[in-house]
Every structure is written in structure tokens, then in C-alpha cells.
Design a protein around this motif. Sequence first.
Motif, PDB file in Angstrom:
ATOM      1  N   ALA A  73      24.592  63.233 -33.606  1.00  9.96           N
ATOM      2  CA  ALA A  73      23.523  64.216 -33.759  1.00  9.96           C
ATOM      3  C   ALA A  73      23.028  64.657 -32.388  1.00  9.96           C
ATOM      4  CB  ALA A  73      22.371  63.611 -34.547  1.00  9.96           C
ATOM      5  N   PRO A  74      22.781  65.953 -32.216  1.00  8.85           N
ATOM      6  CA  PRO A  74      22.188  66.415 -30.956  1.00  8.85           C
ATOM      7  C   PRO A  74      20.875  65.684 -30.692  1.00  8.85           C
ATOM      8  CG  PRO A  74      22.921  68.276 -32.276  1.00  8.85           C
ATOM      9  CD  PRO A  74      23.036  67.060 -33.144  1.00  8.85           C
ATOM     10  N   GLU A  75      20.578  65.506 -29.426  1.00 13.02           N
ATOM     11  CA  GLU A  75      19.372  64.767 -29.053  1.00 13.02           C
ATOM     12  C   GLU A  75      18.154  65.397 -29.685  1.00 13.02           C
ATOM     13  OE1 GLU A  75      17.244  63.114 -24.975  1.00 13.02           O
ATOM     14  OE2 GLU A  75      19.219  64.043 -24.910  1.00 13.02           O
ATOM     15  N   GLY A  76      17.312  64.558 -30.280  1.00 10.05           N
ATOM     16  CA  GLY A  76      16.107  65.052 -30.945  1.00 10.05           C
ATOM     17  C   GLY A  76      16.254  65.159 -32.448  1.00 10.05           C
ATOM     18  N   GLU A  77      17.495  65.161 -32.950  1.00  3.08           N
ATOM     19  CA  GLU A  77      17.706  65.271 -34.392  1.00  3.08           C
ATOM     20  C   GLU A  77      17.937  63.915 -35.039  1.00  3.08           C
ATOM     21  OE1 GLU A  77      20.583  68.016 -35.738  1.00  3.08           O
ATOM     22  OE2 GLU A  77      20.010  69.600 -34.347  1.00  3.08           O
ATOM     23  N   GLY A  78      18.094  62.885 -34.228  1.00  2.00           N
ATOM     24  CA  GLY A  78      18.473  61.592 -34.774  1.00  2.00           C
ATOM     25  C   GLY A  78      17.352  60.827 -35.428  1.00  2.00           C
ATOM     26  N   ALA A  79      16.096  61.150 -35.102  1.00  2.00           N
ATOM     27  CA  ALA A  79      14.967  60.391 -35.644  1.00  2.00           C
ATOM     28  C   ALA A  79      14.623  60.887 -37.042  1.00  2.00           C
ATOM     29  CB  ALA A  79      13.763  60.533 -34.722  1.00  2.00           C
ATOM     30  N   LEU A  80      14.524  59.985 -37.972  1.00  2.00           N
ATOM     31  CA  LEU A  80      14.141  60.333 -39.337  1.00  2.00           C
ATOM     32  C   LEU A  80      12.668  60.024 -39.540  1.00  2.00           C
ATOM     33  CD1 LEU A  80      17.187  58.915 -41.338  1.00  2.00           C
ATOM     34  CD2 LEU A  80      16.705  61.289 -40.800  1.00  2.00           C
TER      35      LEU A  80
ATOM     36  N   ARG B  60      25.525  58.693 -52.973  1.00  2.48           N
ATOM     37  CA  ARG B  60      24.704  59.508 -53.874  1.00  2.48           C
ATOM     38  C   ARG B  60      23.251  59.515 -53.418  1.00  2.48           C
ATOM     39  NH1 ARG B  60      23.561  63.834 -56.262  1.00  2.48           N
ATOM     40  NH2 ARG B  60      22.290  63.669 -58.142  1.00  2.48           N
ATOM     41  N   ALA B  61      22.759  58.380 -52.966  1.00  3.68           N
ATOM     42  CA  ALA B  61      21.374  58.302 -52.496  1.00  3.68           C
ATOM     43  C   ALA B  61      21.153  59.209 -51.294  1.00  3.68           C
ATOM     44  CB  ALA B  61      21.025  56.856 -52.137  1.00  3.68           C
ATOM     45  N   ALA B  62      22.094  59.218 -50.367  1.00  6.14           N
ATOM     46  CA  ALA B  62      21.963  60.067 -49.185  1.00  6.14           C
ATOM     47  C   ALA B  62      21.994  61.540 -49.554  1.00  6.14           C
ATOM     48  CB  ALA B  62      23.076  59.747 -48.193  1.00  6.14           C
ATOM     49  N   ALA B  63      22.883  61.906 -50.482  1.00 10.01           N
ATOM     50  CA  ALA B  63      22.983  63.308 -50.902  1.00 10.01           C
ATOM     51  C   ALA B  63      21.706  63.771 -51.580  1.00 10.01           C
ATOM     52  CB  ALA B  63      24.182  63.479 -51.833  1.00 10.01           C
ATOM     53  N   LEU B  64      21.166  62.945 -52.449  1.00  6.57           N
ATOM     54  CA  LEU B  64      19.951  63.321 -53.170  1.00  6.57           C
ATOM     55  C   LEU B  64      18.748  63.347 -52.228  1.00  6.57           C
ATOM     56  CD1 LEU B  64      18.889  64.136 -55.884  1.00  6.57           C
ATOM     57  CD2 LEU B  64      18.583  61.723 -56.474  1.00  6.57           C
ATOM     58  N   ALA B  65      18.700  62.392 -51.310  1.00  8.10           N
ATOM     59  CA  ALA B  65      17.605  62.379 -50.335  1.00  8.10           C
ATOM     60  C   ALA B  65      17.647  63.626 -49.463  1.00  8.10           C
ATOM     61  CB  ALA B  65      17.695  61.124 -49.479  1.00  8.10           C
TER      62      ALA B  65
ATOM     63  N   GLY C 170      15.386  67.797 -47.120  1.00  5.68           N
ATOM     64  CA  GLY C 170      15.883  68.820 -46.220  1.00  5.68           C
ATOM     65  C   GLY C 170      16.515  68.264 -44.964  1.00  5.68           C
ATOM     66  N   VAL C 171      16.575  66.936 -44.841  1.00  2.58           N
ATOM     67  CA  VAL C 171      17.200  66.291 -43.688  1.00  2.58           C
ATOM     68  C   VAL C 171      18.715  66.313 -43.876  1.00  2.58           C
ATOM     69  CG1 VAL C 171      17.416  64.108 -42.414  1.00  2.58           C
ATOM     70  CG2 VAL C 171      15.182  64.838 -43.284  1.00  2.58           C
ATOM     71  N   ARG C 172      19.451  66.364 -42.773  1.00  2.00           N
ATOM     72  CA  ARG C 172      20.918  66.373 -42.855  1.00  2.00           C
ATOM     73  C   ARG C 172      21.430  65.158 -43.637  1.00  2.00           C
ATOM     74  NH1 ARG C 172      24.045  69.340 -39.106  1.00  2.00           N
ATOM     75  NH2 ARG C 172      22.816  70.619 -37.679  1.00  2.00           N
ATOM     76  N   LYS C 173      22.348  65.421 -44.554  1.00  2.00           N
ATOM     77  CA  LYS C 173      22.907  64.346 -45.382  1.00  2.00           C
ATOM     78  C   LYS C 173      23.582  63.289 -44.525  1.00  2.00           C
ATOM     79  CE  LYS C 173      26.608  65.223 -47.796  1.00  2.00           C
ATOM     80  NZ  LYS C 173      27.516  65.733 -48.855  1.00  2.00           N
ATOM     81  N   ASN C 174      24.255  63.737 -43.460  1.00  2.00           N
ATOM     82  CA  ASN C 174      24.974  62.794 -42.613  1.00  2.00           C
ATOM     83  C   ASN C 174      24.026  61.791 -41.954  1.00  2.00           C
ATOM     84  OD1 ASN C 174      26.250  62.208 -39.703  1.00  2.00           O
ATOM     85  ND2 ASN C 174      27.874  62.467 -41.208  1.00  2.00           N
ATOM     86  N   LEU C 175      22.860  62.277 -41.498  1.00  2.00           N
ATOM     87  CA  LEU C 175      21.893  61.382 -40.871  1.00  2.00           C
ATOM     88  C   LEU C 175      21.360  60.366 -41.879  1.00  2.00           C
ATOM     89  CD1 LEU C 175      19.836  63.897 -38.685  1.00  2.00           C
ATOM     90  CD2 LEU C 175      21.545  62.252 -37.924  1.00  2.00           C
ATOM     91  N   LEU C 176      21.103  60.840 -43.081  1.00  2.00           N
ATOM     92  CA  LEU C 176      20.594  59.943 -44.125  1.00  2.00           C
ATOM     93  C   LEU C 176      21.652  58.923 -44.542  1.00  2.00           C
ATOM     94  CD1 LEU C 176      18.720  62.690 -46.110  1.00  2.00           C
ATOM     95  CD2 LEU C 176      17.631  60.661 -45.133  1.00  2.00           C
TER      96      LEU C 176
END
Length: 290
Positions: free
Chosen positions: A237-244, A263-268, A273-279
Amino acid sequence: MTLSPASGSASGTLYVVATPIGNLDDITARALRVLREVALIAAEDTRHSARLLQHFGIETPLAACHEHNERDQGGRFLARLQAGDDVALISDAGTPLISDPGFHLVRQARAAGVTVVPVPGACALIAALSTAGLPSDRFIFEGFLPAKANARRGRLDELKEEPRTLIFYEAPHRLLESLEDMRGVFGGDRPAVLARELTKTFETLKGAPLNELCGWVAADLNQQRGECVVLVKGWQAPEGEGALSAEALRVLDLLLAEMPVKRAAALAAEITGVRKNLLYQAALERQGDS
């Protein structure tokens, strides 16, 4: 014969035997013993394997087991196994089933209650990963990409935000096209490694950003020959986008209590609105911590 480990079993044992990917000295002593002592060797290409056996003075009979006959001929090998014969399965090079035939035979044998035993050894993807200098704690093997450009780009697009090290096999005549597609999808700055002709005379390991790697391969036709493994560093993730946010993590935790990680990450992602990959990454880490 005392080869079969399943003492008292009426059926023989299917040995899945790794063979060298280039340098014949890489074959293991155990592999040689198994190949000498089994009743039959199921080989991807009997002509190719005959040369290997001849080199080591092995006279065990060979029978073809390749992608075009594996489903039909599996019953032939299964019958031998059920009659009490030990059988070895080999591919042209490396570990069977890893982008090579053997899956259907192994599945049939296991379904029939036949003991299946691995005889480990050379594997191109592991050899490449061990020397690439890319993160090796988590990786994903994608095998061969689709031959057609649109399908290939579509597959790469699915992997654009995959955080694990990506490993591909590629045919030499499609190597440059695939590298160019990787550059287009992943970006020219993404670190990558070309591992070519591993353990052979012209072994090459070249690490560079995809932009540079594409130019290097395009300028040297010799790099478009032989067996190729391509490794690409996972997405970050670009710097600044990694924090949830705390709220995103709270939603994720609630969903993880009720459903699988993916499935939990996709639904979250849909909820927050957070990137699925980060979740997804956060979910894996939280499960690991627990």
C-alpha cells in the motif's frame, strides 16, 4: 522387496518422485533407490525419462502418464498398485503435479485407499524463490499464465494488489509479452526477478524493476530461451494508506467471528469503503495473533 512403507497392506505404494530440473547431480539417493526398486515408472515422456534412467543404470520399465492420457491410463496404474506393485510417478523435470501431470493419478490412488508417498527433491519455483532475494515468508504460485493476451492481463489484474511474492512459470516464446503485461498491470517500478535455466549451464538470475527487466530481455534474445521462472514482489500500500481505522477493524472483527477470512474482508470492504486487500491482510494478521 521392502520398499512399501505400508506393511501388511495388500496394495502397493505410489511414490511421487522429484527428478533434477537440469543438473543430474541433484537427484537424491532415495529417489534413485525408489526408481530402481519399484515395479513400474509412470513417466510424463518415456523417451526423455529413458535417458535419465540410462544415465544412472536403472532398468525399471517405463509407461507413459502425460496430460493427454492421464485420465484414461490412470486405471492401468491403479490396477498394478492394487495388485501389490509399487509404482513411481515422475515428470520430465522437477516435482510431479507442479505444473506437470500426475494430479489425476494421485487423486485416483488416494480415493482407492492406495498409499501415496512423496520423494522430495528439485522444484524450480522453490529453487528460484530461495535465491531471488524477494520476501519468501509468504508467496503464491500461479503456474503458467494464460497464453492469450486478454486472458493473461485479466489474470494479472486479479493479482495487482496481492501482497505475497508472486511466482510464475513462463514459456520462453511468451516471456517478453508476459513481462510487458506485468509492467503494464503492476507498474514499471515493481521489483521482479527472472530465474532462467536453473541448475543448467546458462543459468541466469536477474533482478530489476519490471521496466528495466523488460528492456533487458528485449535487448538479449538469449534471455528468451529455456525454462523460465518469473518472480514479482507483492503489492504494498502507498504510504499513508496502510493504517486502518478503529471502526474498520471493529467491523472486520465482528465479521471474522462469523465467516471465513476472504468473505469477511470482502464484506468489510463493502461496509467501510476500505480497500479489500488491506482488510484481508489485517484479517490474516489478526487470526495469526489469535
